[in-house]
Motif scaffolding. Structure first.
Motif, PDB file in Angstrom:
ATOM      1  N   LEU A 278      -3.376   6.433  -6.783  1.00  0.00           N
ATOM      2  CA  LEU A 278      -2.234   5.799  -6.133  1.00  0.00           C
ATOM      3  C   LEU A 278      -1.313   5.243  -7.207  1.00  0.00           C
ATOM      4  O   LEU A 278      -1.765   4.617  -8.165  1.00  0.00           O
ATOM      5  CB  LEU A 278      -2.717   4.670  -5.220  1.00  0.00           C
ATOM      6  N   SER A 279      -0.017   5.479  -7.065  1.00  0.00           N
ATOM      7  CA  SER A 279       0.937   4.940  -8.031  1.00  0.00           C
ATOM      8  C   SER A 279       0.964   3.422  -7.954  1.00  0.00           C
ATOM      9  O   SER A 279       0.533   2.821  -6.962  1.00  0.00           O
ATOM     10  CB  SER A 279       2.338   5.493  -7.758  1.00  0.00           C
ATOM     11  N   SER A 280       1.491   2.783  -8.996  1.00  0.00           N
ATOM     12  CA  SER A 280       1.549   1.322  -9.014  1.00  0.00           C
ATOM     13  C   SER A 280       2.463   0.780  -7.923  1.00  0.00           C
ATOM     14  O   SER A 280       2.359  -0.382  -7.540  1.00  0.00           O
ATOM     15  CB  SER A 280       2.014   0.825 -10.385  1.00  0.00           C
ATOM     16  N   THR A 281       3.365   1.623  -7.385  1.00  0.00           N
ATOM     17  CA  THR A 281       4.216   1.193  -6.270  1.00  0.00           C
ATOM     18  C   THR A 281       3.477   1.229  -4.945  1.00  0.00           C
ATOM     19  O   THR A 281       3.916   0.617  -3.970  1.00  0.00           O
ATOM     20  CB  THR A 281       5.447   2.104  -6.145  1.00  0.00           C
ATOM     21  N   GLY A 282       2.362   1.979  -4.885  1.00  0.00           N
ATOM     22  CA  GLY A 282       1.635   2.138  -3.632  1.00  0.00           C
ATOM     23  C   GLY A 282       2.260   3.150  -2.694  1.00  0.00           C
ATOM     24  O   GLY A 282       1.827   3.299  -1.556  1.00  0.00           O
ATOM     25  N   ARG A 283       3.263   3.909  -3.164  1.00  0.00           N
ATOM     26  CA  ARG A 283       3.995   4.821  -2.286  1.00  0.00           C
ATOM     27  C   ARG A 283       3.796   6.298  -2.637  1.00  0.00           C
ATOM     28  O   ARG A 283       4.352   7.172  -1.976  1.00  0.00           O
ATOM     29  CB  ARG A 283       5.489   4.489  -2.313  1.00  0.00           C
ATOM     30  N   THR A 284       3.038   6.588  -3.678  1.00  0.00           N
ATOM     31  CA  THR A 284       2.810   7.971  -4.103  1.00  0.00           C
ATOM     32  C   THR A 284       1.326   8.177  -4.350  1.00  0.00           C
ATOM     33  O   THR A 284       0.691   7.352  -5.009  1.00  0.00           O
ATOM     34  CB  THR A 284       3.596   8.286  -5.393  1.00  0.00           C
ATOM     35  N   ILE A 285       0.778   9.266  -3.813  1.00  0.00           N
ATOM     36  CA  ILE A 285      -0.623   9.616  -4.048  1.00  0.00           C
ATOM     37  C   ILE A 285      -0.678  10.993  -4.695  1.00  0.00           C
ATOM     38  O   ILE A 285      -0.073  11.950  -4.200  1.00  0.00           O
ATOM     39  CB  ILE A 285      -1.441   9.646  -2.739  1.00  0.00           C
ATOM     40  N   VAL A 286      -1.385  11.095  -5.809  1.00  0.00           N
ATOM     41  CA  VAL A 286      -1.742  12.387  -6.385  1.00  0.00           C
ATOM     42  C   VAL A 286      -3.208  12.613  -6.030  1.00  0.00           C
ATOM     43  O   VAL A 286      -4.044  11.740  -6.271  1.00  0.00           O
ATOM     44  CB  VAL A 286      -1.540  12.399  -7.911  1.00  0.00           C
ATOM     45  N   TYR A 287      -3.523  13.770  -5.443  1.00  0.00           N
ATOM     46  CA  TYR A 287      -4.897  14.006  -5.005  1.00  0.00           C
ATOM     47  C   TYR A 287      -5.332  15.428  -5.333  1.00  0.00           C
ATOM     48  O   TYR A 287      -4.510  16.309  -5.606  1.00  0.00           O
ATOM     49  CB  TYR A 287      -5.048  13.727  -3.505  1.00  0.00           C
ATOM     50  N   SER A 288      -6.650  15.630  -5.314  1.00  0.00           N
ATOM     51  CA  SER A 288      -7.252  16.923  -5.641  1.00  0.00           C
ATOM     52  C   SER A 288      -7.980  17.448  -4.411  1.00  0.00           C
ATOM     53  O   SER A 288      -8.864  16.776  -3.871  1.00  0.00           O
ATOM     54  CB  SER A 288      -8.234  16.756  -6.810  1.00  0.00           C
ATOM     55  N   ALA A 289      -7.592  18.642  -3.965  1.00  0.00           N
ATOM     56  CA  ALA A 289      -8.198  19.221  -2.762  1.00  0.00           C
ATOM     57  C   ALA A 289      -7.990  20.730  -2.772  1.00  0.00           C
ATOM     58  O   ALA A 289      -7.267  21.278  -3.613  1.00  0.00           O
ATOM     59  CB  ALA A 289      -7.587  18.606  -1.503  1.00  0.00           C
ATOM     60  N   GLN A 290      -8.635  21.392  -1.833  1.00  0.00           N
ATOM     61  CA  GLN A 290      -8.408  22.823  -1.629  1.00  0.00           C
ATOM     62  C   GLN A 290      -7.646  22.991  -0.318  1.00  0.00           C
ATOM     63  O   GLN A 290      -8.151  22.670   0.758  1.00  0.00           O
ATOM     64  CB  GLN A 290      -9.733  23.589  -1.576  1.00  0.00           C
ATOM     65  N   PRO A 330      -7.490  12.734 -10.848  1.00  0.00           N
ATOM     66  CA  PRO A 330      -6.188  12.399 -11.429  1.00  0.00           C
ATOM     67  C   PRO A 330      -6.028  10.896 -11.633  1.00  0.00           C
ATOM     68  O   PRO A 330      -6.587  10.088 -10.886  1.00  0.00           O
ATOM     69  CB  PRO A 330      -5.202  12.914 -10.376  1.00  0.00           C
ATOM     70  N   PHE A 331      -5.270  10.541 -12.661  1.00  0.00           N
ATOM     71  CA  PHE A 331      -4.877   9.150 -12.867  1.00  0.00           C
ATOM     72  C   PHE A 331      -3.397   9.136 -13.221  1.00  0.00           C
ATOM     73  O   PHE A 331      -2.979   9.734 -14.219  1.00  0.00           O
ATOM     74  CB  PHE A 331      -5.679   8.484 -13.984  1.00  0.00           C
ATOM     75  N   LEU A 332      -2.593   8.483 -12.392  1.00  0.00           N
ATOM     76  CA  LEU A 332      -1.153   8.383 -12.615  1.00  0.00           C
ATOM     77  C   LEU A 332      -0.871   7.063 -13.316  1.00  0.00           C
ATOM     78  O   LEU A 332      -1.147   5.991 -12.783  1.00  0.00           O
ATOM     79  CB  LEU A 332      -0.411   8.459 -11.282  1.00  0.00           C
TER      80      LEU A 332
END
Length: 618
Positions: A278-290, A330-332
C-alpha cells in the motif's frame, strides 16, 4: 600457566577498577563481548555483565562488537537491549547485512519485516506452534528513545486469530495497518451454508414433483458455488486502526474486481497470493496475482482508490517488470515511484530487484536492477522514509541491509505531528493532506488516540495543504510548498491545536492566500474555504465573524482598509459559492492593531498577516 593467570587477573582487575569512569544509571555503551558474554570490554575499561534475560543470547554472540543499553552500578551493568556491529550510524559497505537481535523476535522463525515510514515501529510475521500445528502471527516491536529495538510481542486479537495473518504495510505513524488474513470469511461461509440448507428444505416442501425438486436443487447448488467462490476469492486485504483499547477489527478493503487464479501444482486447492503493498497515501495498491492479462505465473498489478471508496480494476504493470515466472512481495517506497520486488524469473533462484516509475500512468518503468547478490534468497524487503537501512528476512531471521545511495528512493519530507485540544490533551483526529494546486485530496491518516501523534509522507514537487479535523472541533490547517525545492530528506514537526466548536473559539486560516497587497483570493485557497463552508452547512446554528489582520508594513489606514477588504473577500466567497445566509457571516478589519508576533522579523510579519475565523454563536 601461573604467569598467564596473573596477567589475566591483572587485565580484568584493572578494567574493573577503571569502570568508575562510567556513571551509574542507564547508559549507552559500546564494546566487545568477552568471557562467554559475561563481560563488556570497552576502549578503556571492562564491565561485568550482571545476570539478565539476555545472558544466554549474549553468550552465543561472544566476541562480537555491540552497542548496549545498560543499567550501570559500580563495576557491573545489567544489559537491557543491544544492537550488533555494524551500528546504524556507521559507514559500512553496500548491502552489508546486520542481524536484528533474537530477543526482539523471541527466537521464532520470522519473516516479512514491515517498518513504519518514520522508522519507529517494526512489524513482522512469526511462525508459531499452536494447537499442534504451525500458523503465522503478527508480531511488533518499538524503538526506544536510544534507538534500540525493544522486545517484540505477538499482537492480540482481533489482528491475530487461529488463521494466518500478516502486516502488508504499516502506514506513516504506525496508527493504521494494511493486513493480510482471514477475518470473517468463516462466519460468512457458515451463514451461507445455513441459508442454503434452509432454502433446500423450502424447495423440498414447495416442489411439485421429483423433477421440479431436482431442478430447484440444481439452481441452489449453482448459487451456493458462485457465492462461496465470491467469498473465497475476494481480496484477502484489510485495514485496521489503533484505538484506545488496541487495534480495531480489520475491515476488508472494497476491491470487488479482485481475483487470483494461481495455484501450485503440489496443492491445486490452495490459492497462492503473491503479496501486495500500500502506498504511503493509502490510495494505491501494488499486488501480485494471476489474472487474465498475466505474462507469467504471478504478475505485478496496480489499483487505485476511486472517489467512491472502491479500488478499481487492476492494471498489469507490463513486460518490463513481469517475466514468465513469479514476481512477488512488492514494496512501494514512500516516494510512490520506486518499486522493489522479488523475482524468480531473472536470476537463478529468488532475488530482489528495483525499478522506478517513469510517468504518471504507471505503465512505463525503468529496467529492473538486482539490488545485490548478497540478497539472493531474500524475498521480503521494506524501507522506511528515514535512514539508510532496509529491512529484509532470510532463513527465518530478520536483518537490516545498508542501502547504497544509487538504490535508495527519492527523498521525501516526513511530517511528524501531534493533535491536541485547547488544554493540550491528545486527540484522535483525521489528518488529511491535499494538493493545493490540483485541489485534490492525496491521502489521510489518523492520530494516535493516546498520544495524538501522527506522521505523513510528502514527496517533492507539490504544494501541499494538510489539516486535522474531528467531530465537534474546528479544523486546523498548515501548508508546505515543495515545488522546485532541493530534494533532501527532511523531518518537520507540527502541532495542531483543535479548538472545540463553541462560542468565542477561533482558528487562523493558514491555507488562505492572497496576491501581494491584494484582496484577490488565489485558487490554492479554495480547499480551505470550501471545507469551512461544509462546516457551516453541517452546523446551521453557527454564526461567525471573519477578521482580517495585517503586518505593520504601510500606513495604519491602508492596512485597516486592506484587512477589512480581505475579510469581505472571504465572506463573499462563502456566501456566493455556497449560498450561505448573509446573517451568519459578518466581517471585521483590525489592520495592524492586534499583532501575534514581532513585526521586526519576516517570520513575525508573516504570522501577523492573517485571516481569523471566529465563532459568534453556536
Amino acid at each position: 600457566m601461573a604467569r598467564i593467570l596473573i596477567i589475566l587477573i591483572f587485565l580484568l582487575g584493572g578494567g574493573l577498577i577503571s569502570s568508575q569512569n562510567t556513571q551509574n544509571g542507564i547508559q549507552v555503551l559500546a564494546g566487545e563481548l568477552i568471557n562467554t558474554g559475561h563481560m563488556l570490554k570497552m576502549e578503556k575499561q571492562i564491565l561485568r555483565l550482571s545476570p539478565s534475560p539476555l545472558q544466554e543470547e549474549l553468550a552465543y554472540i561472544t566476541g562480537k562488537k555491540v552497542r548496549m543499553l545498560c543499567d550501570v552500578s559500580g563495576d557491573s551493568c545489567t544489559p537491557i537491549r543491544y544492537e550488533l556491529d555494524p551500528f546504524e550510524t556507521a559507514k559500512v559497505a553496500d548491502w552489508t547485512l546486520k542481524k536484528i537481535p533474537r530477543y526482539v523476535t523471541g527466537g521464532h522463525f520470522s519473516f516479512n519485516p514491515q517498518c513504519t515510514p518514520d522508522g519507529k515501529m517494526l512489524f513482522w510475521t512469526a511462525l508459531i506452534r499452536e494447537g499442534g500445528r504451525s500458523t503465522q502471527k503478527i508480531w511488533a516491536a518499538k524503538r526506544d528513545q536510544y534507538g534500540f529495538w525493544m522486545q517484540g510481542e505477538q499482537l492480540a486479537t482481533p489482528l491475530n486469530n487461529r488463521l494466518p495473518s500478516a502486516v502488508i504495510s504499516a502506514l506513516p505513524g504506525g496508527n493504521e495497518l494494511f493486513v493480510f488474513g482471514n477475518f470473517g470469511e468463516e462466519e460468512m461461509l457458515d451463514l451461507l451454508k445455513k441459508e442454503m440448507q434452509f432454502k433446500s428444505q423450502e424447495a423440498s416442501r414447495e416442489a411439485q414433483n421429483p423433477k421440479d425438486f431436482h431442478f430447484r436443487l440444481g439452481r441452489l447448488e449453482t448459487e451456493y458455488r458462485e457465492r462461496t467462490e465470491k467469498i473465497q476469492n475476494r481480496a484477502p486485504l484489510y485495514k485496521s486502526y489503533k484505538t484506545e483499547t488496541g487495534w480495531s477489527n480489520p475491515n476488508p478493503i472494497h476491491f470487488p474486481s479482485f481475483y487470483n487464479w494461481y495455484r501450485k501444482p503440489e496443492n491445486p486447492n490452495q490459492q497462492v497470493f503473491g503479496g501486495s503493498a500500500l502506498s504511503s497515501t493509502g490510495r494505491t495498491i501494488v499486488y501480485s496475482a494471476q489474472q487474465k492479462r498475466n505474462y507469467g505465473k504471478l504478475d505485478l498489478y496496480v489499483t487505485f482508490l476511486s472517489d467512491t471508496g472502491t479500488f478499481e480494476e487492476g492494471i498489469n504493470l507490463g513486460s518490463t517488470l513481469n517475466t514468465g515466472e513469479e514476481e512477488m512481495a512488492p514494496f512501494l517506497a514512500p516516494d510512490d515511484k520506486t518499486l522493489y520486488f522479488s523475482s524468480s524469473g531473472r536470476k537463478e533462484g529468488i532475488s530482489i530487484f528495483v525499478s522506478r516509475r517513469l510517468n504518471e500512468n504507471w505503465n512505463q518503468w525503468s529496467e529492473p536492477q538486482e539490488l545485490s547478490p548478497n540478497l539472493r534468497g531474500v524475498n521480503f524487503f521494506s524501507i522506511p522514509a528515514v535512514g539508510n537501512w532496509a529491512y529484509v528476512s532470510r532463513d527465518g531471521e530478520l536483518y537490516m541491509a545498508a542501502i547504497p545511495p544509487s538504490f535508495q528512493p527519492e527523498p521525501v519530507v516526513v511530517i511528524k505531528g501531534k493533535v491536541v485540544d485547547e488544554e493540550g490533551k491528545p486527540l484522535q483526529a483525521s489528518v488529511t493532506y491535499e494538493s493545493l494546486i490540483k485541489k485534490k485530496g492525496l491521502g489521510s491518516t489518523v492520530s494516535d488516540p493516546l498520544t495524538g501523534e501522527f506522521s505523513i509522507i510528502l514527496p517533492f514537487d507539490e504544494n501541499y495543504g494538510f489539516y486535522g479535523e474531528k467531530e465537534g472541533y474546528l479544523p486546523v490547517s498548515r501548508n508546505l510548498n515543495l515545488v522546485g525545492k532541493e530534494k533532501e530528506g527532511l523531518e518537520k514537526t507540527v502541532l495542531l491545536v483543535l479548538p472545540k466548536l463553541k462560542k468565542g473559539n477561533e482558528i487562523v486560516l493558514n491555507n488562505l492566500f492572497f496576491a501581494f497587497r491584494s484582496v484577490d483570493i488565489t485558487k490554492e485557497s479554495e480547499p480551505e474555504l470550501d471545507r469551512l463552508a461544509g462546516l457551516l452547512k453541517k452546523n446551521p446554528r453557527l454564526k461567525v465573524v471573519i477578521e482580517g489582520h495585517t503586518d505593520n508594513v504601510g500606513g495604519d489606514q491602508a492596512n485597516k482598509k486592506l484587512s477589512i477588504e480581505r475579510a469581505v473577500s472571504v465572506a463573499n466567497y462563502l456566501k456566493s459559492k455556497h449560498q450561505l445566509e448573509e446573517t451568519r457571516i459578518t466581517t471585521k478589519g483590525l489592520g495592524q492593531g492586534v499583532p501575534v508576533a514581532d513585526n521586526k522579523t519576516e517570520d513575525g510579519r508573516a504570522q501577523n498577516r492573517r485571516v481569523v475565523f471566529k465563532i459568534l454563536e453556536d
